[in-house]
Design a protein around this motif. Structure first.
Motif, PDB file in Angstrom:
ATOM      1  N   ILE A 355       0.893  -1.153   0.086  1.00  0.00           N
ATOM      2  CA  ILE A 355       0.140  -0.037   0.050  1.00  0.00           C
ATOM      3  C   ILE A 355       0.699   1.233  -0.002  1.00  0.00           C
ATOM      4  O   ILE A 355       0.852   2.348  -0.789  1.00  0.00           O
ATOM      5  N   MET A 356       1.894   1.221   0.977  1.00  0.00           N
ATOM      6  CA  MET A 356       2.880   2.538   0.783  1.00  0.00           C
ATOM      7  C   MET A 356       3.502   2.588  -0.391  1.00  0.00           C
ATOM      8  O   MET A 356       3.495   3.840  -0.974  1.00  0.00           O
ATOM      9  N   GLY A 357       4.009   1.487  -1.148  1.00  0.00           N
ATOM     10  CA  GLY A 357       4.302   1.478  -2.545  1.00  0.00           C
ATOM     11  C   GLY A 357       3.616   2.102  -3.630  1.00  0.00           C
ATOM     12  O   GLY A 357       4.176   3.084  -4.215  1.00  0.00           O
ATOM     13  N   MET A 358       2.403   1.793  -3.758  1.00  0.00           N
ATOM     14  CA  MET A 358       1.678   2.509  -4.452  1.00  0.00           C
ATOM     15  C   MET A 358       1.164   3.759  -4.259  1.00  0.00           C
ATOM     16  O   MET A 358       1.124   4.504  -5.296  1.00  0.00           O
ATOM     17  N   GLY A 359       1.207   4.232  -3.173  1.00  0.00           N
ATOM     18  CA  GLY A 359       1.196   5.738  -2.902  1.00  0.00           C
ATOM     19  C   GLY A 359       2.258   6.478  -3.502  1.00  0.00           C
ATOM     20  O   GLY A 359       2.133   7.558  -3.935  1.00  0.00           O
ATOM     21  N   ARG A 360       3.430   5.888  -3.280  1.00  0.00           N
ATOM     22  CA  ARG A 360       4.590   6.746  -3.687  1.00  0.00           C
ATOM     23  C   ARG A 360       4.865   6.785  -5.574  1.00  0.00           C
ATOM     24  O   ARG A 360       5.277   7.723  -5.837  1.00  0.00           O
ATOM     25  N   ILE A 361       4.373   5.511  -6.117  1.00  0.00           N
ATOM     26  CA  ILE A 361       4.141   5.663  -7.480  1.00  0.00           C
ATOM     27  C   ILE A 361       3.249   6.547  -7.930  1.00  0.00           C
ATOM     28  O   ILE A 361       3.612   7.435  -8.888  1.00  0.00           O
ATOM     29  N   PHE A 362       2.005   6.912  -7.282  1.00  0.00           N
ATOM     30  CA  PHE A 362       0.979   7.879  -7.711  1.00  0.00           C
ATOM     31  C   PHE A 362       1.374   9.295  -7.291  1.00  0.00           C
ATOM     32  O   PHE A 362       1.131   9.907  -8.072  1.00  0.00           O
ATOM     33  N   TYR A 363       2.427   9.266  -6.337  1.00  0.00           N
ATOM     34  CA  TYR A 363       2.906  10.788  -6.039  1.00  0.00           C
ATOM     35  C   TYR A 363       4.021  11.154  -7.010  1.00  0.00           C
ATOM     36  O   TYR A 363       3.554  12.032  -7.563  1.00  0.00           O
ATOM     37  N   ALA A 364       4.734  10.141  -7.476  1.00  0.00           N
ATOM     38  CA  ALA A 364       5.578  10.292  -8.780  1.00  0.00           C
ATOM     39  C   ALA A 364       5.059  10.786 -10.123  1.00  0.00           C
ATOM     40  O   ALA A 364       5.332  11.662 -10.672  1.00  0.00           O
ATOM     41  N   MET A 365       3.904  10.171 -10.277  1.00  0.00           N
ATOM     42  CA  MET A 365       3.326  10.175 -11.613  1.00  0.00           C
ATOM     43  C   MET A 365       2.358  11.657 -11.602  1.00  0.00           C
ATOM     44  O   MET A 365       2.413  12.341 -12.574  1.00  0.00           O
ATOM     45  N   SER A 366       1.834  11.968 -10.528  1.00  0.00           N
ATOM     46  CA  SER A 366       1.263  13.200 -10.520  1.00  0.00           C
ATOM     47  C   SER A 366       2.098  14.298 -10.528  1.00  0.00           C
ATOM     48  O   SER A 366       1.599  15.396 -10.916  1.00  0.00           O
ATOM     49  N   ARG A 367       3.162  14.291 -10.023  1.00  0.00           N
ATOM     50  CA  ARG A 367       4.280  15.331  -9.859  1.00  0.00           C
ATOM     51  C   ARG A 367       4.632  15.496 -11.351  1.00  0.00           C
ATOM     52  O   ARG A 367       5.071  16.698 -11.563  1.00  0.00           O
ATOM     53  N   ASP A 368       4.682  14.730 -12.231  1.00  0.00           N
ATOM     54  CA  ASP A 368       5.051  14.601 -13.557  1.00  0.00           C
ATOM     55  C   ASP A 368       4.049  15.016 -14.249  1.00  0.00           C
ATOM     56  O   ASP A 368       4.230  15.379 -15.516  1.00  0.00           O
ATOM     57  N   GLY A 369       2.626  15.266 -13.945  1.00  0.00           N
ATOM     58  CA  GLY A 369       1.520  15.560 -14.690  1.00  0.00           C
ATOM     59  C   GLY A 369       0.895  14.479 -15.278  1.00  0.00           C
ATOM     60  O   GLY A 369       0.030  14.729 -16.231  1.00  0.00           O
ATOM     61  N   LEU A 370       1.370  13.216 -15.278  1.00  0.00           N
ATOM     62  CA  LEU A 370       0.879  12.219 -15.966  1.00  0.00           C
ATOM     63  C   LEU A 370      -0.557  11.809 -15.480  1.00  0.00           C
ATOM     64  O   LEU A 370      -1.506  11.187 -16.074  1.00  0.00           O
ATOM     65  N   ILE A 371      -0.812  12.197 -14.266  1.00  0.00           N
ATOM     66  CA  ILE A 371      -2.216  11.988 -13.554  1.00  0.00           C
ATOM     67  C   ILE A 371      -2.302  13.092 -12.752  1.00  0.00           C
ATOM     68  O   ILE A 371      -1.593  14.039 -12.606  1.00  0.00           O
ATOM     69  N   PRO A 372      -3.831  13.610 -12.456  1.00  0.00           N
ATOM     70  CA  PRO A 372      -4.033  14.960 -11.872  1.00  0.00           C
ATOM     71  C   PRO A 372      -3.007  15.038 -10.476  1.00  0.00           C
ATOM     72  O   PRO A 372      -2.853  14.167 -10.027  1.00  0.00           O
ATOM     73  N   ALA A 373      -2.962  16.504 -10.335  1.00  0.00           N
ATOM     74  CA  ALA A 373      -1.902  16.940  -9.226  1.00  0.00           C
ATOM     75  C   ALA A 373      -2.474  16.394  -8.021  1.00  0.00           C
ATOM     76  O   ALA A 373      -1.849  15.902  -6.888  1.00  0.00           O
ATOM     77  N   ALA A 374      -3.791  16.344  -7.883  1.00  0.00           N
ATOM     78  CA  ALA A 374      -4.615  16.214  -6.712  1.00  0.00           C
ATOM     79  C   ALA A 374      -4.495  14.811  -6.046  1.00  0.00           C
ATOM     80  O   ALA A 374      -4.534  14.514  -4.850  1.00  0.00           O
TER      81      ALA A 374
END
Length: 502
Positions: A355-374
């Motif tokens: 669960i922790m790992g998935m959160g960090r991947i979504f964090y990295a993708m949102s920072r790059d704009g590939l998914i919404p920043a929120a």
């Protein structure tokens, strides 16, 4: 002196993210509405995270399944081969994690070496790996608890309509992951201590019950897979389907098949690289922690599997709880109870770290704009991507509570191997494109060792079933559609490249 990399150029879906941007993206003060991950993890905390993930389903369940169905006592060799391949990939992870410490691990490494489209594919792959891994293990946890305490099978067994135990443990651990990395690491480290102690206990006590006759033949003769088994059609390994060879079990083919499946057991250390931004001294601590984890866990896997197959003939091993059942068959019931408790601890930490790992991947993708920043916004108090952690927890709870995932467990292995393959290639590519990059840790024998690691990962992937490949490709196709219709248009690297050229 380390030279700055040039500004990115617009290469469409192959646009690469600047290595220097990755290195320095978390140095500046937080932008409005965004937070930063907090550097709270020392080397032994990283070791705890790695061991907490690696020691789990593999050592407590897969040992019996693969010995009984595919490899016999030679399952020890399967764990050794898987450990060697994982170690080669780990060296590649260690180099990239020390040079480019960041959240996202393989996703970010692909972004700076192969381009945006490969980064998206690997991120989508990792999300599948962690989500299914957490869901499968949550159901396994529920089954162990039900067997240990003789609870209602309609609530805690695979026959349940809604697996209440899986839902409860997912919600509890998701809450811990959302509260913050400090709380998460304290729980993880405590569980790791229990698991390692019990594994050593199994080896030391089990030696007294070993009968050498149970190890012969050590490599059972290859034999055709029974018609009633699941080794035919779409369930047979890809290499057998392509070559036209009749499906076999045991022998060399069985060892390789077991290797591909037990590789699931090594799908933990990449999460350490995924927490590069939360390590206090990633350049120093990350490589050492990764190597310590793989070495220790491989030794424990081999020791436990050797002892268990020596205690009980492989044909008589229990597939659900082989280690505990082996001691029970030897008349040591009290030891079986301790091992069942250790299994619960092992599976608990795997769910938490997934669960922790998935959160960090979504964090990295949102920072790059590939998914919404929120989606990946970090909460200022907890220092974690709180919102997406809650969503992930809910999704895993629903999946683990309602869907039997035994048939999909192989997808965790193919996802792990695919990530390792990308990282191994990334090391070779980055050595060529950024020879000036500071590398506190360097893979020996590059580029040949990373190339060997990539080829071995591909070989093990071909030992997984045709159906696993089909499901994996369908999942990647769904991810590519999301990328085409959202990620491609909102990518910050793509926008920066266009702005630079303008």
């Amino acid at each position: 002196m380390n030279m700055r990399s040039p500004a990115p150029s617009d290469k469409g879906i192959f646009t690469k993210k600047s290595v220097d941007t990755v290195i320095h993206q978390n140095d500046a003060p937080a932008r409005t509405g965004e937070g930063q991950l907090k550097r709270k993890l020392g080397m032994w905390d990283l070791v705890g995270v790695g061991i907490g993930m690696v020691i789990g389903t593999g050592i407590f369940t897969l040992t019996g399944i693969e010995a009984k169905n595919h490899a016999g006592p030679a399952v020890v060799i399967s764990f050794l081969i898987a450990g060697i391949v994982a170690m080669l990939a780990a060296l590649c992870y260690a180099e990239l994690a020390s040079a480019v410490p960041t959240a996202g691990s393989a996703y970010t490494y692909a972004y700076v070496t192969a381009g945006e489209i490969f980064a998206w594919v690997i991120a989508w792959d990792l999300i599948l790996e962690f989500a299914l891994g957490a869901s499968v293990v949550a159901r396994g946890w529920s089954g162990y608890l039900g067997n240990l305490l003789d609870l209602w099978p309609q609530w805690f067994g695979e026959s349940s309509t809604i697996n209440v135990g899986a839902v409860i443990i997912t919600v509890v651990l998701g809450t811990i992951a959302a509260l913050g990395i400090r709380e998460s690491k304290a729980v993880t480290n405590a569980l790791v201590l229990i698991k390692v102690t019990i594994c050593v206990f199994v080896i030391v006590l089990g030696v007294w019950f070993v009968r050498a006759s149970n190890w012969f033949p050590f490599v059972p003769a290859s034999q055709p897979a029974p018609e009633s088994s699941t080794h035919h059609g779409l369930a047979q390994p890809l290499w057998q389907a392509l070559s036209g060879i009749e499906p076999n079990v045991f022998g060399i083919g069985g060892i390789l098949m077991a290797t591909a499946i037990v590789f699931f057991s090594y799908s933990g250390f990449e999460l350490m690289a995924n927490m590069g931004e939360e390590a206090r001294n990633p350049a120093h601590d990350m490589p050492r922690a990764i190597i310590i984890v793989l070495s220790l866990c491989t030794a424990l896997y081999m020791g436990v599997s050797l002892v268990v197959t020596g205690m009980i003939h492989y044909r008589n091993l229990d597939e659900g709880a082989p280690i505990a059942d082996a001691f029970r068959q030897m008349g040591v019931g009290w030891a079986a109870g301790l091992i069942a408790i250790a299994a619960l601890c092992g599976l608990t930490s795997v769910i938490l770290i997934d669960i922790m790992g998935m959160g960090r991947i979504f964090y990295a993708m949102s920072r790059d704009g590939l998914i919404p920043a929120a989606v990946g916004r970090v909460h200022p108090r907890t220092g974690t991507p709180l919102g997406i952690t809650i969503v992930i927890t809910a999704a895993v709870a629903v999946i683990s509570g309602t869907v039997p995932l035994t048939e999909l467990a192989d997808m965790v292995s193919i996802g792990t191997l695919f990530a390792f393959l990308i990282v191994s290639v990334a090391v070779a590519v980055l050595r060529r494109t950024r020879p000036d990059l500071e590398r506190p840790f360097r893979v020996p024998g590059a580029p040949w060792l990373p190339i060997l690691a990539a080829l071995l990962c591909l070989g093990l992937m071909c030992s997984l079933s045709v159906m696993t490949w089909i499901r994996f490709l369908v999942w990647l196709a769904i991810g590519l559609l999301i990328y085409v219709f959202y990620g491609r248009r909102h990518s910050r690297a793509h926008q920066a490249a266009q702005s630079h050229e303008a």
